[in-house]
Design an enzyme around this catalytic site. Structure first.
Site, short mmCIF file in Angstrom:
data_model
loop_
_atom_site.label_atom_id
_atom_site.label_comp_id
_atom_site.label_asym_id
_atom_site.label_seq_id
_atom_site.Cartn_x
_atom_site.Cartn_y
_atom_site.Cartn_z
N ARG A 1 -22.45 13.84 2.06
CA ARG A 1 -22.02 13.92 0.65
C ARG A 1 -20.92 14.97 0.48
O ARG A 1 -20.89 15.72 -0.50
CB ARG A 1 -23.20 14.28 -0.26
CG ARG A 1 -24.32 13.25 -0.32
CD ARG A 1 -23.87 11.95 -0.95
NE ARG A 1 -24.98 11.04 -1.17
CZ ARG A 1 -25.43 10.17 -0.26
NH1 ARG A 1 -24.87 10.10 0.94
NH2 ARG A 1 -26.44 9.36 -0.54
N GLU B 1 -25.24 17.03 -7.03
CA GLU B 1 -24.33 16.09 -6.35
C GLU B 1 -23.14 15.67 -7.24
O GLU B 1 -22.00 15.75 -6.80
CB GLU B 1 -25.11 14.85 -5.88
CG GLU B 1 -24.21 13.90 -5.10
CD GLU B 1 -24.83 12.53 -4.87
OE1 GLU B 1 -25.69 12.43 -4.00
OE2 GLU B 1 -24.41 11.57 -5.55
N SER C 1 -28.52 9.84 -7.50
CA SER C 1 -29.18 11.10 -7.13
C SER C 1 -28.45 12.26 -7.80
O SER C 1 -27.23 12.37 -7.67
CB SER C 1 -29.12 11.33 -5.61
OG SER C 1 -29.73 10.28 -4.92
P1 FAD Z 1 -16.17 8.88 -10.39
O1 FAD Z 1 -17.50 9.19 -10.94
O2 FAD Z 1 -15.17 8.27 -11.30
O3 FAD Z 1 -15.56 10.20 -9.74
C1 FAD Z 1 -16.32 11.02 -8.89
C2 FAD Z 1 -15.44 12.17 -8.40
O4 FAD Z 1 -14.38 11.64 -7.59
C3 FAD Z 1 -14.74 12.92 -9.54
O5 FAD Z 1 -14.59 14.27 -9.15
C4 FAD Z 1 -13.38 12.26 -9.63
O6 FAD Z 1 -12.37 13.10 -10.17
C5 FAD Z 1 -13.11 11.94 -8.17
N1 FAD Z 1 -12.27 10.75 -8.00
C6 FAD Z 1 -12.51 9.50 -8.48
N2 FAD Z 1 -11.52 8.67 -8.08
C7 FAD Z 1 -10.65 9.42 -7.36
C8 FAD Z 1 -9.44 9.13 -6.68
N3 FAD Z 1 -8.89 7.91 -6.66
N4 FAD Z 1 -8.80 10.15 -6.03
C9 FAD Z 1 -9.33 11.41 -6.04
N5 FAD Z 1 -10.48 11.74 -6.66
C10 FAD Z 1 -11.13 10.74 -7.31
N6 FAD Z 1 -23.55 7.65 -3.98
C11 FAD Z 1 -23.82 7.54 -2.65
O7 FAD Z 1 -23.14 8.17 -1.82
N7 FAD Z 1 -24.84 6.76 -2.20
C12 FAD Z 1 -25.62 6.04 -3.02
O8 FAD Z 1 -26.52 5.35 -2.57
C13 FAD Z 1 -25.35 6.12 -4.43
N8 FAD Z 1 -26.12 5.44 -5.31
C14 FAD Z 1 -25.86 5.54 -6.64
C15 FAD Z 1 -26.66 4.80 -7.54
C16 FAD Z 1 -26.42 4.84 -8.89
C17 FAD Z 1 -27.28 4.03 -9.82
C18 FAD Z 1 -25.35 5.63 -9.38
C19 FAD Z 1 -25.06 5.67 -10.86
C20 FAD Z 1 -24.56 6.39 -8.52
C21 FAD Z 1 -24.81 6.35 -7.14
N9 FAD Z 1 -24.04 7.08 -6.22
C22 FAD Z 1 -24.29 6.95 -4.86
C23 FAD Z 1 -22.96 7.95 -6.67
C24 FAD Z 1 -21.61 7.21 -6.91
O9 FAD Z 1 -21.82 5.83 -6.99
C25 FAD Z 1 -20.60 7.50 -5.81
O10 FAD Z 1 -20.35 8.89 -5.72
C26 FAD Z 1 -19.26 6.78 -6.06
O11 FAD Z 1 -18.41 6.92 -4.94
C27 FAD Z 1 -18.54 7.31 -7.29
O12 FAD Z 1 -17.46 6.43 -7.59
P2 FAD Z 1 -16.75 6.45 -8.99
O13 FAD Z 1 -15.54 5.59 -8.87
O14 FAD Z 1 -17.69 6.09 -10.06
O15 FAD Z 1 -16.33 7.97 -9.08
N1 EPU Z 2 -39.67 10.41 -2.83
C1 EPU Z 2 -40.80 10.81 -3.50
N2 EPU Z 2 -40.78 10.81 -4.86
C2 EPU Z 2 -39.69 10.44 -5.58
C3 EPU Z 2 -38.54 10.03 -4.89
C4 EPU Z 2 -38.55 10.04 -3.50
O1 EPU Z 2 -41.80 11.17 -2.88
O2 EPU Z 2 -39.77 10.46 -6.80
C5 EPU Z 2 -39.71 10.34 -1.36
C6 EPU Z 2 -39.77 8.86 -0.94
O3 EPU Z 2 -41.08 8.42 -0.89
C7 EPU Z 2 -39.12 8.86 0.41
C8 EPU Z 2 -38.12 10.02 0.32
O4 EPU Z 2 -38.48 10.80 -0.81
O5 EPU Z 2 -40.06 9.15 1.40
C9 EPU Z 2 -36.68 9.55 0.22
O6 EPU Z 2 -36.49 8.74 -0.94
P1 EPU Z 2 -35.42 7.55 -0.99
O7 EPU Z 2 -35.61 6.63 0.17
O8 EPU Z 2 -35.45 6.97 -2.35
O9 EPU Z 2 -34.02 8.25 -0.72
P2 EPU Z 2 -33.42 9.60 -1.25
O10 EPU Z 2 -33.36 10.58 -0.13
O11 EPU Z 2 -34.06 10.04 -2.51
C10 EPU Z 2 -30.97 9.06 -0.56
C11 EPU Z 2 -29.62 9.17 -1.20
C12 EPU Z 2 -29.34 7.95 -2.05
C13 EPU Z 2 -29.39 6.72 -1.17
C14 EPU Z 2 -30.77 6.62 -0.52
C15 EPU Z 2 -30.84 5.49 0.48
C16 EPU Z 2 -29.09 11.52 -1.43
C17 EPU Z 2 -28.96 12.69 -2.34
N3 EPU Z 2 -29.51 10.38 -1.98
O12 EPU Z 2 -31.93 9.12 -1.61
O13 EPU Z 2 -28.03 8.08 -2.60
O14 EPU Z 2 -29.13 5.54 -1.91
O15 EPU Z 2 -31.05 7.85 0.19
O16 EPU Z 2 -30.13 5.84 1.63
O17 EPU Z 2 -28.79 11.64 -0.25
C18 EPU Z 2 -26.80 8.98 -4.44
O18 EPU Z 2 -26.24 9.71 -3.63
O19 EPU Z 2 -26.52 8.96 -5.66
C19 EPU Z 2 -27.86 8.07 -3.97
C20 EPU Z 2 -28.56 7.27 -4.78
#
Ligand code: FAD
Ligand code: EPU
Length: 351
Positions: A168, A338, A243
């Site tokens: 991240r 994050e 997250s």
């Molecule tokens: P924005 O929110 O628009 O921007 C994020 C940051 O990047 C800001 O600082 C912005 O200024 C900068 N930025 C945006 N575009 C550019 C650009 N073109 N050039 C330079 N800087 C830029 N993240 C994960 O890693 N793994 C996950 O599994 C994951 N699951 C998610 C689930 C949900 C339901 C949600 C809501 C979010 C999740 N995220 C996850 C976080 C998010 O989706 C990612 O960080 C994604 O890359 C953000 O993209 P965005 O276009 O919405 O960025």
């Molecule tokens: N857990 C709990 N209670 C909760 C949530 C999680 O006990 O309320 C435990 C789960 O049981 C599991 C562990 O925590 O054993 C991990 O949970 P999960 O598999 O949901 O993944 P996570 O570590 O919470 C990360 C990323 C996600 C990504 C998933 C899948 C980060 C900060 N988050 O979540 O990314 O989608 O793994 O790879 O690394 C994001 O970055 O926004 C994001 C959603």
């Protein structure tokens, strides 16, 4: 015919961030080309305003007013650059939706991004925090990106080393923070699928669905989408930014202390250190599904903070600090946010 770039003032961003926070940008522009982006940068420089790039707004916490030019990066285009026996080289412009790009790559018989299906947001933001899910990170397939230097207005190339990716993390969150806008990303994808099913839940679901049959990239993508839909709130229904905290890294000695006190603690080895499941820590601190005013933790995933409606950025920040405090009090572990915070008096916006 070329139209001049439209720049709006006092523009509402409430529909432009997935937490659904009310926020007014002093100026806002949507740019569809590098030339338009360069025009926007000149506009900001003339007024000595910071520039905030915005993609899908799925990883930001916005304050009530942003004294800046917010630039929605909307450059479109996806191309297969080359194909050889091992590798399909693809390029996408920054404004492409990430998940649609993943599906397009699978349609083009290019594998590797299936585990990253359904991550919200756009291609241009993917390198910022080196998006990751289900055992895969962007860096695993990354070749290079092009970004505009905000000082010079010129396009520069970044290879993987120059991006300094981590969990991240990238240089764009550290030493090069607020200095570049990414305009395109190039990836080297696989011709032959190398299934990455190490994330327990994913392998289990596919085994239940397919038995002994090997999964295709589409099977994996669909399974990832199903797990995510089950576990994470849909921002179109409940405001959230995924997250809210990173999974914290602790040393072996710290891990030994925690394991002794909490034998069930969820943690993954990370080189010499350990990565703790922050969701587990918040859950065990008694904070899963709790709510204070308009903000709370999601009832199925404690690591996700949700806006139940009517929250401001300040409400979210204040609630998040209480979560950090409670986890620190119980476990002695500090959680790091994050999403990027844009709130003038808390975290000064600097170029
Ligand atoms: P924005 O929110 O628009 O921007 C994020 C940051 O990047 C800001 O600082 C912005 O200024 C900068 N930025 C945006 N575009 C550019 C650009 N073109 N050039 C330079 N800087 C830029 N993240 C994960 O890693 N793994 C996950 O599994 C994951 N699951 C998610 C689930 C949900 C339901 C949600 C809501 C979010 C999740 N995220 C996850 C976080 C998010 O989706 C990612 O960080 C994604 O890359 C953000 O993209 P965005 O276009 O919405 O960025
Ligand atoms: N857990 C709990 N209670 C909760 C949530 C999680 O006990 O309320 C435990 C789960 O049981 C599991 C562990 O925590 O054993 C991990 O949970 P999960 O598999 O949901 O993944 P996570 O570590 O919470 C990360 C990323 C996600 C990504 C998933 C899948 C980060 C900060 N988050 O979540 O990314 O989608 O793994 O790879 O690394 C994001 O970055 O926004 C994001 C959603």
């Amino acid at each position: 015919m070329k139209f001049p770039l439209k720049i709006y003032d006092n523009y509402s961003l409430v529909q432009k961030n997935t937490l659904g926070l009310p926020s007014i940008a002093r100026y806002y522009a949507e740019v569809n080309s590098v030339a338009e982006l360069q025009t926007a940068l000149v506009f900001a420089r003339e007024r000595q305003l910071p520039v905030i790039p915005l993609g899908g707004g799925s990883n930001v916490v916005l304050g009530d007013f942003l004294d800046a030019l917010v630039v929605h990066v909307n450059l479109k285009g996806r191309t297969v650059l080359s194909r050889d026996p091992d590798c399909v080289r693809v390029r996408a412009e920054a404004g492409e939706n990430w998940h649609e790009f993943v599906l397009w790559s699978l349609d083009n018989q290019a594998c590797g991004l299936e585990n990253l299906s359904l991550i919200p947001g756009n291609v241009g933001a993917a390198p910022i925090q080196n998006i990751g899910a289900y055992g895969v990170e962007l860096t695993d397939y990354f070749l290079s990106l092009e970004a505009i230097n905000l000082e010079t207005g010129l396009v520069e190339d970044f290879d993987r080393q120059r991006c300094g990716f981590g969990y991240r993390d990238s240089v764009f969150k550290r030493e090069k923070r607020d200095q570049y806008i990414i305009v395109s990303v190039t990836l080297d994808l696989d011709v032959t699928l190398k299934p990455n099913l190490g994330y327990g839940q994913l392998g289990d679901l596919l085994a239940r669905r397919l038995g002994n049959k090997s999964p295709s990239a589409i099977d994996i993508s669909q399974a990832v989408c199903d797990i995510r839909r089950e576990k994470l709130p849909d921002p179109s229904e409940v405001g959230n930014a995924g997250s809210f905290f990173k999974n914290p890294e602790v040393s072996q000695s710290e891990m030994d202390r925690l394991k002794q006190a909490y034998p069930d603690i969820v943690a993954y080895p990370l080189g010499q250190n350990w990565k703790l499941a922050a969701g587990w820590l918040i859950d065990q601190a008694g904070l899963k599904g709790v709510r204070e005013g308009c903000v709370g933790t999601y009832q199925k995933q404690a690591l996700v903070l949700v806006n139940h409606g009517g929250a401001t950025g300040r409400d979210v920040l204040s609630f998040s600090r209480q979560v950090q405090q409670r986890v620190n009090d119980k476990f002695g572990v500090q959680l790091e946010r994050e999403p990027r915070l844009y709130m003038e008096d808390v975290d000064k916006i600097i170029r």
